[in-house]
Write an enzyme that holds these catalytic residues in place. Structure first.
Site, PDB file in Angstrom:
ATOM      1  N   ASP A   1      54.372  24.828  52.859  1.00 30.40           N
ATOM      2  CA  ASP A   1      53.942  24.159  53.882  1.00 30.40           C
ATOM      3  C   ASP A   1      53.379  24.784  55.067  1.00 30.40           C
ATOM      4  O   ASP A   1      54.329  24.877  56.191  1.00 30.40           O
ATOM      5  CB  ASP A   1      54.802  22.805  53.938  1.00 30.40           C
ATOM      6  CG  ASP A   1      54.338  21.829  54.850  1.00 30.40           C
ATOM      7  OD1 ASP A   1      52.824  21.581  54.927  1.00 30.40           O
ATOM      8  OD2 ASP A   1      54.967  20.794  55.162  1.00 30.40           O
TER       9      ASP A   1
ATOM     10  N   GLU B   1      54.454  26.652  40.590  1.00 27.85           N
ATOM     11  CA  GLU B   1      54.781  27.447  41.839  1.00 27.85           C
ATOM     12  C   GLU B   1      55.140  26.434  43.222  1.00 27.85           C
ATOM     13  O   GLU B   1      54.795  25.362  43.033  1.00 27.85           O
ATOM     14  CB  GLU B   1      53.518  28.384  42.182  1.00 27.85           C
ATOM     15  CG  GLU B   1      52.361  27.803  42.093  1.00 27.85           C
ATOM     16  CD  GLU B   1      51.228  28.738  42.101  1.00 27.85           C
ATOM     17  OE1 GLU B   1      50.639  28.993  43.095  1.00 27.85           O
ATOM     18  OE2 GLU B   1      50.753  29.647  41.042  1.00 27.85           O
TER      19      GLU B   1
ATOM     20  N   LYS C   1      53.864  16.209  44.882  1.00 28.56           N
ATOM     21  CA  LYS C   1      54.476  16.296  46.283  1.00 28.56           C
ATOM     22  C   LYS C   1      55.715  15.522  46.313  1.00 28.56           C
ATOM     23  O   LYS C   1      56.238  14.607  45.826  1.00 28.56           O
ATOM     24  CB  LYS C   1      53.436  15.440  47.494  1.00 28.56           C
ATOM     25  CG  LYS C   1      52.255  15.782  47.413  1.00 28.56           C
ATOM     26  CD  LYS C   1      52.051  16.644  48.578  1.00 28.56           C
ATOM     27  CE  LYS C   1      51.685  15.899  49.665  1.00 28.56           C
ATOM     28  NZ  LYS C   1      51.209  16.980  51.002  1.00 28.56           N
TER      29      LYS C   1
ATOM     30  N   CYS D   1      66.194   1.179  85.271  1.00 28.90           N
ATOM     31  CA  CYS D   1      66.542   2.544  84.908  1.00 28.90           C
ATOM     32  C   CYS D   1      67.899   3.072  84.546  1.00 28.90           C
ATOM     33  O   CYS D   1      68.627   2.442  85.257  1.00 28.90           O
ATOM     34  CB  CYS D   1      65.976   3.655  86.075  1.00 28.90           C
ATOM     35  SG  CYS D   1      66.385   5.402  85.566  1.00 28.90           S
TER      36      CYS D   1
ATOM     37  N   LYS E   1      54.676  24.625  46.576  1.00 24.27           N
ATOM     38  CA  LYS E   1      53.650  24.287  47.571  1.00 24.27           C
ATOM     39  C   LYS E   1      54.355  24.629  48.902  1.00 24.27           C
ATOM     40  O   LYS E   1      54.829  23.808  49.358  1.00 24.27           O
ATOM     41  CB  LYS E   1      52.936  22.933  47.576  1.00 24.27           C
ATOM     42  CG  LYS E   1      51.870  22.483  48.218  1.00 24.27           C
ATOM     43  CD  LYS E   1      51.296  21.237  47.750  1.00 24.27           C
ATOM     44  CE  LYS E   1      49.906  21.070  48.344  1.00 24.27           C
ATOM     45  NZ  LYS E   1      49.832  21.043  49.921  1.00 24.27           N
TER      46      LYS E   1
ATOM     47  N   CYS F   1      60.233   5.152  85.402  1.00 22.80           N
ATOM     48  CA  CYS F   1      61.160   4.659  86.502  1.00 22.80           C
ATOM     49  C   CYS F   1      60.438   5.358  87.826  1.00 22.80           C
ATOM     50  O   CYS F   1      60.320   6.597  87.784  1.00 22.80           O
ATOM     51  CB  CYS F   1      62.434   5.283  86.486  1.00 22.80           C
ATOM     52  SG  CYS F   1      63.535   5.380  88.022  1.00 22.80           S
TER      53      CYS F   1
ATOM     54  N   CYS G   1      69.333   5.145  87.475  1.00 25.64           N
ATOM     55  CA  CYS G   1      69.544   4.769  88.807  1.00 25.64           C
ATOM     56  C   CYS G   1      69.474   3.362  89.183  1.00 25.64           C
ATOM     57  O   CYS G   1      69.463   2.760  90.222  1.00 25.64           O
ATOM     58  CB  CYS G   1      68.314   5.551  89.713  1.00 25.64           C
ATOM     59  SG  CYS G   1      66.796   4.993  89.306  1.00 25.64           S
TER      60      CYS G   1
ATOM     61  N   TYR H   1      46.850  32.988  44.921  1.00 24.38           N
ATOM     62  CA  TYR H   1      45.684  32.828  44.177  1.00 24.38           C
ATOM     63  C   TYR H   1      44.689  34.060  44.631  1.00 24.38           C
ATOM     64  O   TYR H   1      44.475  34.551  45.830  1.00 24.38           O
ATOM     65  CB  TYR H   1      44.970  31.605  45.021  1.00 24.38           C
ATOM     66  CG  TYR H   1      43.548  31.212  44.397  1.00 24.38           C
ATOM     67  CD1 TYR H   1      43.390  31.456  42.917  1.00 24.38           C
ATOM     68  CD2 TYR H   1      42.832  30.428  44.941  1.00 24.38           C
ATOM     69  CE1 TYR H   1      42.183  31.285  42.409  1.00 24.38           C
ATOM     70  CE2 TYR H   1      41.745  29.820  44.402  1.00 24.38           C
ATOM     71  CZ  TYR H   1      41.402  30.084  42.954  1.00 24.38           C
ATOM     72  OH  TYR H   1      40.231  29.890  42.419  1.00 24.38           O
TER      73      TYR H   1
ATOM     74  N   CYS I   1      66.200   9.537  91.611  1.00 26.47           N
ATOM     75  CA  CYS I   1      66.703   9.366  90.030  1.00 26.47           C
ATOM     76  C   CYS I   1      67.214  10.861  89.637  1.00 26.47           C
ATOM     77  O   CYS I   1      66.300  11.754  89.541  1.00 26.47           O
ATOM     78  CB  CYS I   1      65.559   8.695  89.257  1.00 26.47           C
ATOM     79  SG  CYS I   1      66.078   8.408  87.564  1.00 26.47           S
TER      80      CYS I   1
HETATM   81  S1  IVH Z   1      46.020  26.726  45.145  1.00 27.29           S
HETATM   82  C1  IVH Z   1      41.914  25.727  44.305  1.00 27.29           C
HETATM   83  N1  IVH Z   1      48.723  27.188  45.620  1.00 27.29           N
HETATM   84  O1  IVH Z   1      47.927  23.608  49.732  1.00 27.29           O
HETATM   85  C2  IVH Z   1      43.402  25.799  44.609  1.00 27.29           C
HETATM   86  N2  IVH Z   1      47.504  26.004  47.377  1.00 27.29           N
HETATM   87  O2  IVH Z   1      46.173  21.193  48.762  1.00 27.29           O
HETATM   88  C3  IVH Z   1      43.646  26.392  45.599  1.00 27.29           C
HETATM   89  N3  IVH Z   1      49.044  25.441  49.120  1.00 27.29           N
HETATM   90  O3  IVH Z   1      44.922  24.656  50.781  1.00 27.29           O
HETATM   91  C4  IVH Z   1      44.878  26.141  46.209  1.00 27.29           C
HETATM   92  N4  IVH Z   1      50.760  26.326  48.484  1.00 27.29           N
HETATM   93  O4  IVH Z   1      46.706  25.515  51.784  1.00 27.29           O
HETATM   94  C5  IVH Z   1      47.671  26.700  45.995  1.00 27.29           C
HETATM   95  N5  IVH Z   1      51.012  27.616  45.641  1.00 27.29           N
HETATM   96  C6  IVH Z   1      49.979  27.140  46.237  1.00 27.29           C
HETATM   97  C7  IVH Z   1      49.922  26.464  47.406  1.00 27.29           C
HETATM   98  C8  IVH Z   1      48.610  25.907  47.831  1.00 27.29           C
HETATM   99  C9  IVH Z   1      50.249  25.775  49.475  1.00 27.29           C
HETATM  100  C10 IVH Z   1      48.204  24.772  50.297  1.00 27.29           C
HETATM  101  C11 IVH Z   1      46.774  25.529  50.439  1.00 27.29           C
HETATM  102  C12 IVH Z   1      45.826  24.608  49.739  1.00 27.29           C
HETATM  103  C13 IVH Z   1      46.301  23.056  49.835  1.00 27.29           C
HETATM  104  C14 IVH Z   1      45.796  22.300  48.717  1.00 27.29           C
END
Ligand code: IVH
Length: 669
Positions: free
Chosen positions: A116, A112, A311, A405, A114, A423, A408, A225, A429
């Site tokens: 941000d 899945e 990552k 500057c 991650k 400045c 000016c 989750y 300015c």
């Molecule tokens: S699972 C125990 N799934 O990443 C596992 N976390 O570094 C719980 N996050 O605190 C996290 N996408 O805020 C999970 N598909 C994803 C995620 C995800 C982003 C974040 C989440 C977590 C942090 C962990």
């Protein structure tokens, strides 16, 4: 009467459904207009039936500005983090460890995104959202339910069937790229600091005290989750699909993978495909699908063994430096900027990147014509992270910080211990003068419509405005001499300037461009002083006694008001009718002891004053604010939509419930 209640209920469920179609499925069945009309009808009916209040009504999505601070709540299961990996090999190694840990059982992995953003835990009881808590320190977080309710893709009332009576679902609150860019453009226009990336913007938004502003910003949420004792399936993937059927937004990118080869393919695909997603992602997450196997693998102190994060590498490009320019801000601070040969980075063309200050520029050791590494990583504002020294041309000279500057020509100064060159020519300015005008008129300052960066520069160039106080002398015919202004737009600007006389003193203080005094500090300073006269008379130690004001800010405030030009400006602004003292309700000086010994609980929405103003009035008349109703409470000050639980409790304990009008009469001298 009864039919109205029925209509409220049916409108609520209808709107929940249309909301889901629009925000989760992206597939609306009715037009925006029809949606708005249904919403309006519901709002009207609800205002006639406060007794039928529901915190999860679709009308609550717009947010009110009630909340004050957040309470904290302990997580039922701690919110752990994930172990990070940075290469396909690391992920493969994790899969092998999992296989070994499960002594060769068949393993399915779920891949899945991650996301941000900002992690969130949502609690549902009987199919209704009851609580939303931030990750916090992992053990306990802030209760941000009112803010989360405004996020349209989060179901307030579940649909479908099969959800446990009580469960928790976790996910990520994100600010989609489009909303992020819009927000930053607005902030730039208002002279406010920009959010570095959507993650910071999402986290910051979630913690705002004003849910109406949260609603406006356009947060979204992806869930990943499900936790609880009675989950419908024995595996993560099916549970998430069930959650999707209950109305949650679960990413389409979630997939089951059956081999290391599948995992590698997934990584290779999303390494580039993620750039097309509407929201920021910083990697992928791999989880063991079977809940039984998850249990077998267990946790380390910090993270589950059954999951791992991969990552993405920070996006980096190499491009040639054309030249370094030096920007002059409204406070006179000089910022070096690398002007680059245009290069494509994470979907946008980068031509300029900040070098921040002299020290950073020196550390990088940039030479003329250097090949520079530009990175975006999680940060949206590109930064220069290094130099390809091998590609340096023979005889190239190091880039020097300017001594004068660029606008000016004044010699720059650097305050002991500060990184910035400044400045000092505040009054002569041009970028500083124009910058201050622009700041003064900004949305969060005097909020004068019709004047942006360009107009501010034109007003100055035409000799009409040099100092914010000049704005109040502007006549429509003068504006009409400026290109692009017609009678109507000129009048609009003049009307906007006139209206700004009503802007509260706190914002006037912010609008003045006192160095280091941002929005929050301005508010605290204004409230502590109460008036400009008092503020100008305050000694440095008195200023330092104000919350958030340290020696440095105290010094700059003193210096600002010691300056003769600034004194003239303040006098002229005062003469023009700009607010130079705090509106009664915000000052904290005692007024009477009419309410001495009385304790109040405030609940609901008010029309004459805000909730904070009422709290303030109670205190200024000698009373006390308390959070919850008990036998000791003397009055409940109730607005509209008072919570039913509070109402019941107050009635049970026989505590008088008074309206805002009753209250205002009560404190009349
Ligand atoms: S699972 C125990 N799934 O990443 C596992 N976390 O570094 C719980 N996050 O605190 C996290 N996408 O805020 C999970 N598909 C994803 C995620 C995800 C982003 C974040 C989440 C977590 C942090 C962990």
């Amino acid at each position: 009467m009864n039919t109205e209640i029925e209509r409220i209920d049916s409108l609520r469920s209808l709107l929940h459904r249309h909301n889901y179609n629009y925000y989760v499925l992206n597939d609306p069945e009715i037009s925006d207009r029809e949606f708005d009309m249904l919403m309006k009808e519901l709002e009207e009916l609800e205002s006639r039936h406060p007794e039928h209040f529901d915190p999860n009504s679709p009308t609550r999505r717009v947010g009110s500005d009630l909340s004050g601070g957040f309470t904290q709540e302990r997580h039922i299961y701690p919110m752990l983090s994930l172990a990070n990996t940075y290469s396909i090999d690391d992920v493969d190694a994790w899969v092998k460890r999992v296989d070994e840990g499960l002594s060769g059982q068949e393993v399915t992995i779920v891949g899945e995104m991650k996301f941000d953003g900002s992690g969130i835990s949502l609690i549902y009881e009987h199919g209704r959202l009851v609580r939303a808590v931030t990750r916090g320190d992992g053990e306990k977080g802030d209760v941000v339910t009112d803010n989360v309710r405004t996020i349209r893709s989060i179901p307030l009332q579940l649909q479908g069937e099969g959800w446990p009576d009580f469960f928790e679902i976790r996910g990520e609150i994100v600010l989609p790229w489009a909303a992020f860019e819009r927000l930053n453009a607005e902030r730039e226009a208002a002279g406010e600091s920009l959010f570095a990336n959507p993650r910071n913007a999402a986290a910051g938004t979630l913690k705002l005290l004003n849910p109406a502003e949260v609603a406006r910003r356009g947060l979204d949420a992806y869930l990943y989750y499900l936790l609880g004792d009675n989950l419908p399936y024995d595996n993560h993937y099916d549970n998430m699909m069930a959650a999707r059927s209950w109305g949650f937004k679960v990413s389409d990118a979630m997939t089951r993978l059956h081999s290391i080869a599948d995992v590698d393919k997934y990584i290779n695909y999303w390494d580039t495909a993620r750039k097309e997603l509407p929201v920021a992602t910083d990697g992928l997450v791999f989880k063991v699908n079977s809940l039984r196997q998850q249990l077998n693998l267990g946790f380390t102190a910090k993270s589950p063994r059954w999951a791992v994060a991969y990552k993405f590498a920070a996006e980096r490009a190499l491009t040639r430096l054309r030249f370094v320019s030096f920007d002059v801000g409204r406070m006179g601070i000089i910022t070096p900027v690398a002007n680059l040969e245009p290069v494509l980075l994470s979907g946008t063309i980068v031509k300029r990147a900040s070098l921040h200050n002299d020290d950073i520029m020196r550390t990088l050791g940039i030479h003329e014509g250097d090949m520079l590494y530009v990175e975006k990583g999680g940060e949206i504002i590109p930064k220069i992270t290094g130099v390809d020294v091998d590609a340096r041309q023979l005889g190239a000279r190091p880039v020097e910080f300017v001594s004068h500057c660029p606008a000016c020509g004044t010699q720059l100064i650097r305050v002991e211990g500060e990184a910035a060159w400044v400045c000092p020519n505040k009054e002569g300015c041009i970028p500083q003068i124009v910058g201050r005008i622009e700041h003064f008129v900004g949305r969060r300052m005097m909020n004068i419509d019709g004047i942006g960066e360009e107009t501010a520069a034109q007003l100055f160039a035409h000799g009409l405005v040099r100092n914010p106080a000049d704005l109040y002398d502007l006549q429509p015919h003068q504006l009409e001499t400026i290109e692009g202004f017609a009678a109507k737009s000129a009048q609009r600007v003049v009307d906007g300037i006139a209206a700004s006389r009503e802007v509260p003193f706190e914002r006037v203080v912010f609008a003045l461009s006192i160095p280091y005094v941002g929005e929050t500090t301005a508010k605290k300073v204004a409230r502590a002083a109460g008036s400009i006269d008092r503020l100008m008379a305050m000694t440095t130690p008195e200023l330092e006694a104000i919350e958030d004001v340290g020696p440095r800010i105290a010094r700059t405030i003193s210096a600002f008001f010691a300056d003769a030009e600034n004194q003239v400006m303040v006098a002229r602004l005062r003469q023009a009718g700009v607010q130079m003292e705090i509106a009664e309700d915000h000052s904290s000086a005692p007024v009477s002891d009419t309410l001495s010994g009385k304790s109040f609980v405030i609940s609901g929405v008010f029309s004459h004053h805000s909730r904070d103003e009422y709290k303030n009035m109670i205190e200024r008349h000698g009373g006390k604010n308390v959070g919850s109703i008990s036998k000791k409470t003397d009055y409940v000050l109730a607005g509209e939509n008072m919570g039913p639980a509070k109402l019941e409790k107050a009635e049970k304990l026989g505590i008088p419930i008074i309206s805002e009008d009753d209250f205002l009469k009560m404190i009349e001298e």
